[in-house]
Design an enzyme around this catalytic site. Sequence first.
Site, PDB file in Angstrom:
ATOM      1  CB  SER A 159      -9.417  23.742 -17.606  1.00 29.00           C
ATOM      2  OG  SER A 159      -9.210  22.289 -17.774  1.00 29.00           O
ATOM      3  N   GLY A 160     -10.109  22.844 -14.655  1.00 29.43           N
ATOM      4  CA  GLY A 160      -9.344  22.940 -13.163  1.00 29.43           C
ATOM      5  C   GLY A 160     -10.272  23.366 -12.582  1.00 29.43           C
ATOM      6  CB  THR A 164     -16.234  18.128 -13.994  1.00 36.18           C
ATOM      7  OG1 THR A 164     -15.951  18.420 -15.188  1.00 36.18           O
ATOM      8  CG2 THR A 164     -16.836  16.239 -13.917  1.00 36.18           C
ATOM      9  CG  ASN A 208      -9.424  19.370 -14.169  1.00 33.53           C
ATOM     10  OD1 ASN A 208      -9.058  18.707 -13.322  1.00 33.53           O
ATOM     11  ND2 ASN A 208      -9.898  19.075 -14.778  1.00 33.53           N
ATOM     12  CB  SER A 211      -9.492  19.148 -18.202  1.00 37.22           C
ATOM     13  OG  SER A 211     -10.644  19.818 -18.952  1.00 37.22           O
ATOM     14  CB  SER A 212     -15.453  17.870 -19.013  1.00 38.75           C
ATOM     15  OG  SER A 212     -16.248  17.718 -17.514  1.00 38.75           O
ATOM     16  N   GLY A 425     -15.996  27.978 -19.133  1.00 39.05           N
ATOM     17  CA  GLY A 425     -15.877  29.479 -18.300  1.00 39.05           C
ATOM     18  C   GLY A 425     -15.059  29.897 -19.182  1.00 39.05           C
ATOM     19  CD  GLU A 427     -10.818  26.936 -22.225  1.00 41.00           C
ATOM     20  OE1 GLU A 427     -10.988  26.156 -21.042  1.00 41.00           O
ATOM     21  OE2 GLU A 427     -10.288  27.093 -23.346  1.00 41.00           O
TER      22      GLU A 427
END
Length: 1302
Positions: A159-160, A164, A208, A211-212, A425, A427
């Site tokens: 994330s970040g 996206t 982020n 973040s998605s 990805g 985590e």
Amino acid sequence: VAVSQYNRVWIPDPEEVWKSAEIATDYRVGDKVLRLLLEDGTELDYSVNPESLPPLRNPDILVGENDLTALSYLHEPAVLHNLRIRFAESKLIYTYSGIILVAMNPYKQLPIYGDAIIHAYSGQNMGDMDPHIFAVAEEAYKQMARNNRNQSIIVSGESGAGKTVSARYAMRYFATVSKSGSNAHVEDKVLASNPITEAVGNAKTTRNDNSSRFGKYTEISFDEQNQIIGANMRTYLLEKSRVVFQSENERNYHIFYQLCASAQQSEFKHLKLGSAEEFNYTRMGGNTVIEGVNDRAEMVETQKTFTLLGFKEDFQMDVFKILAAILHLGNVQITAEDDSHLKVFCELLGLESGRVAQWLCNRKIVTSSETVVKPMTRPQAVNARDALAKKIYAHLFDFIVERINQALQFSGKQHTFIGVLDIYGFETFDVNSFEQFCINYANEKLQQQFNMHVFKLEQEEYMKEDIPWTLIDFYDNQPVIDLIEAKMGILELLDEECLLPHGTDENWLQKLYNNFVNKNPLFEKPRMSNTSFVIQHFADKVEYKCEGFLEKNRDTVYDMLVEILRASKVCKVLAPGSQGTQRTHIPGLDMDGRWGSSSLTCTPLQKVHRRHTSPSKAARTGFRSSLYLLMETLNATTPHYVRCIKPNDEKLPFEFDSKRIVQQLRACGVLETIRISAQSYPSRWTYIEFYSRYGILMTKQELSFSDKKEVCKAVLHRLIQDSNQYQFGKTKIFFRAGQVAYLEKLRLDKLRQSCVVIQKHIRGWLQRKKFLRERRAALIIQRYFRGQQTVRLALKEAWAAIIIQKHCRGYLVRNLYQLIRVATITIQAYTRGFLARRRYRKVRPCSLFPDPSFNSVLESHFQSQKECYEKEIEALNFKVVHLSQEINHLQKLFREENDINESIRLEVTRLTSENMVWSQPGAPVVAIILEMFFVNGVKFNLKPRGVVVNMIPGLPAHILFMCVRYADSLNDANMLKSLMNSTINGIKQVVKVGKDFEMLSFWLSNTCHFLNCLKQYSGEEEFMKHNSPHQNKNCLNNFDLSEYRQILSDVAIRIYHQFIIIMEKNIQPIIVPGMLEYESLQGISGLKPTGFRKRSSSVDDTDAYTMTSVLQQLSYFYTTMCQNGLDPELVRQAVKQLFFLIGAVTLNSLFLRKDMCSCRKGMQIRCNISYLEEWLKDKNLQNSLAKETLEPLSQAAWLLQVKKTTDSDAKEIYERCTSLSAVQIIKILNSYTPIDDFEKRVTPSFVRKVQVRFLRIREDSSQLMLDTKYLFQVTFPFTPSPHALEMIQIPSSFKLGFLNRL
């Protein structure tokens, strides 16, 4: 390469992960300590194990490579250092690692995503340009078009990390390069789906701001012409728990805050919303605002994209009602009193508040004999409320995705597709729960697919080159997958526990301990915790807290609440199958995918069989089913991998945190790719590249071979004794790890030895030259000194002789003087006496006989003669004047008579020809003949080459004007109108269908000539200045054609633009190979080791374009334009436009090719520019301003060659590079790449000096790329025709001879 003195190695470091050191003393086998010299100058005794010595560092020449596989030593420190150099120093965010594109988040807007960049990458081979997300997208698009095979781009990362954004840029690339021919604007709709899914599926996290919180696979469909016709989206793993809970400094989904920010607008007042701080579901994180984000403006953008996708306002309002209802539901308090938020919730959804209140606090239990209503505790009621909110939001999210897919549906047949997967990805957090478990499970499956694909590509490469294939050991994570999904694995035990009425997280965890602790090496029990378990994933060990696993797996919503929601008119639109659509989405963590189930039990995660088997059930639900479908889709496509890396947790631009980056590199498979490559033959060179790079190591005997392959084989057999260290393929040489570094060392040693020899001879020559110069100077000094001595002595002797002579001569002169004086006095005495006596004798007779009349007679005689002569001269002069006047008068009369005769002759000729024309029998049908002449004759039968070679330039234009003049002489408006319209339409038709350069050149010339004739013979004074009297007599008398002139001028501009486009289309493919890639200067080769992405498939590229190709193409254009009689001024403008294109395309390619930014390439570019300047001089086009358009390229070439070290260098760069912007200069400095170890890299401090100077003094464009589509304004000069219309020879086949005699 041996571990010897002066070699550099990498040693572990707690802060930087790895740090560089130099070996101070040679290492001997058995030594326990290695003496090292660190970069800060300190010495270190480093303990070593003979089995695992420190990894060697690559030569500096290999540092900063575009592809990590080009490194000779492939290991973790080399990869990390290469990324640091590229990212932190060169400010390059993309790097290849074999088939992977590593994308570092710069946390800064960069000017590398404009349409000009897209067009620069379009059609290019992947290894030809700098690494970029557009290069990956182009490769996928090209393979799809060439092989008719579906493609996938897999974008993953933390994330970040920028997943996206990377996926969005890939889709934008496809939308730009494959625009459809229809008016449906499918590309815009595909891109418009991103803001909507980001609004409802993205949120602010601690890592982020955008973040998605779900995975997304967007399938972009193409037709047989490779144009976008539609798209389809599948989503995975929506984080539903975020709807009801957010950690500190995090936010709920963006759409809630956008609604709250717009609450006071009239269209939203009925939703009864307030600020985000008023709702439990939006204030948990503590901060409801993202810095730099305007939620109200984002809401407007979301509404616009809803509308663009065809969502009606009533549908949008239903969506907003449901979202507002979720916010109000979160504020419902479990009390005995009525709740205002509950009333608003029921009003928005059209529900009965009493029933909702009842079933939020009670549940119904159905047994075989009876139905029991049981009150719930307050915590149970709160959980039921939150579960309802999550369920509503999950179905709303699914339905929005479904409606987006409906809007992107297409009627035609899908030929191929490219899928873009944007998914979490690997985590690992301080506290990891069920969501992280599912994410990491999905990444295990993706990593397995990735490993198999890399392995397969390696095998294909070896087979293609006929290299013996030996199996390579690579990490297989199947044991971890089995631990999770196999029979009696973690998921099956979780499902089993969920089915038990009194199942708990603790009981499930105890079962895991009993089954796996000390039995499976991949599963561990933490020492200090009884509520967690540890799994050894492919990337790292992760500790999971068991709390909440069962509840999240069950995802329970009570039946009565579902029944109540079914009665809502607003919620009915979310029901499966509503609106005539069919649900294609498999929900993320929504395990049953329906509004409710038949009982309180949930549908647990279903089992997926092991690899190599298919699921036994046809219809599977839940996350594993959707994951299986995803893997099935990916395996049926050609994958392309993008790994996004987060460089630091503070979101600082271009800050490199080694610890965080290594953690992610291990997690995303980059290091595994490197490890697989390193086990085989990672370094691969084509024979031509090897020959060019290492020709210096070859002997004369080896170079005498004609076959370059044999030369390469011979030199390798001599240089590397162990034949196992390399293999010869069909087109490439394969090297083991470290062999290229060894060859580079040999090459460097050879260069150093050669330099020493050259220096020795140069220094000897300089010393000899100095000695000879000094010897010659000494001889000159000696000669001068001796001469001075001799002269001084001679002068002394001469001076003494002169003194003696002076006295001697004085004495002699005085004696002579005395003698002469005496003689003179004697002679004077005698002479004076004699003269006195003679004078006396002469005077005495005159005084005796005087006669005065004699003199007067002589005087009167001479006076009379003088007067007679003067009168005779005056009479002759008068006669001459009279004769001259008479001659002038006769000449004047003769001239006047000649003028009269000429005018009479011309008048007779004119009347005769006029009489012949008026007696022509076909005069009434001339218009028809002329139209047929133009349409059938000039347009098709007049070949440009035939016309320009045998006839005057612009012949068709002159003939057309003569037809116009004929219609004017008849005063026939209809004929003239028909003629002009036919002419203009005919020329337009030629331009419309004409893609032939010669034809366009021909008609551009004739259109301009025709326009000039209309002006020249218009009768307007400004155009008649240069006409002869005969030409003025041919002016039009009856019609004003100024409007037609304007139309023709517009047509000429259209032809010119089409003409330029055709020229640019022909020359553009030649520019980069000729100007940038071709190396014409001997000994200036810039070839370096290349990686996986740039492996040529040919031994000798004989068909490559050269600088000569560019010059030949320019000469062809110039010759054709001149032969067609194009005005010289137009030729100059066209050449200027072509030179601008050459400069812009070359410079743009230079910006995007780090491998071309070297001193040697600067010399090559400067040489090529000089060829262009010579061409201009040869064609006498120096005043066309074409040379000035090459100034940016010329300055870039100078910048590559100039010294780049000191403040004075920075000042000189600022003063000289006036045609380059600061962004462009910084890009070149950051991309500068030494070709040899002798060259120095540009330091970051120097780049900052230049940047500060530009920011402080100059303000210019932030655009990196030059606009290659830019067209200079064209001006059409008025050039009167020198040809008399009567003298033009019209071909007899036209049968228009009477036009001459008009």
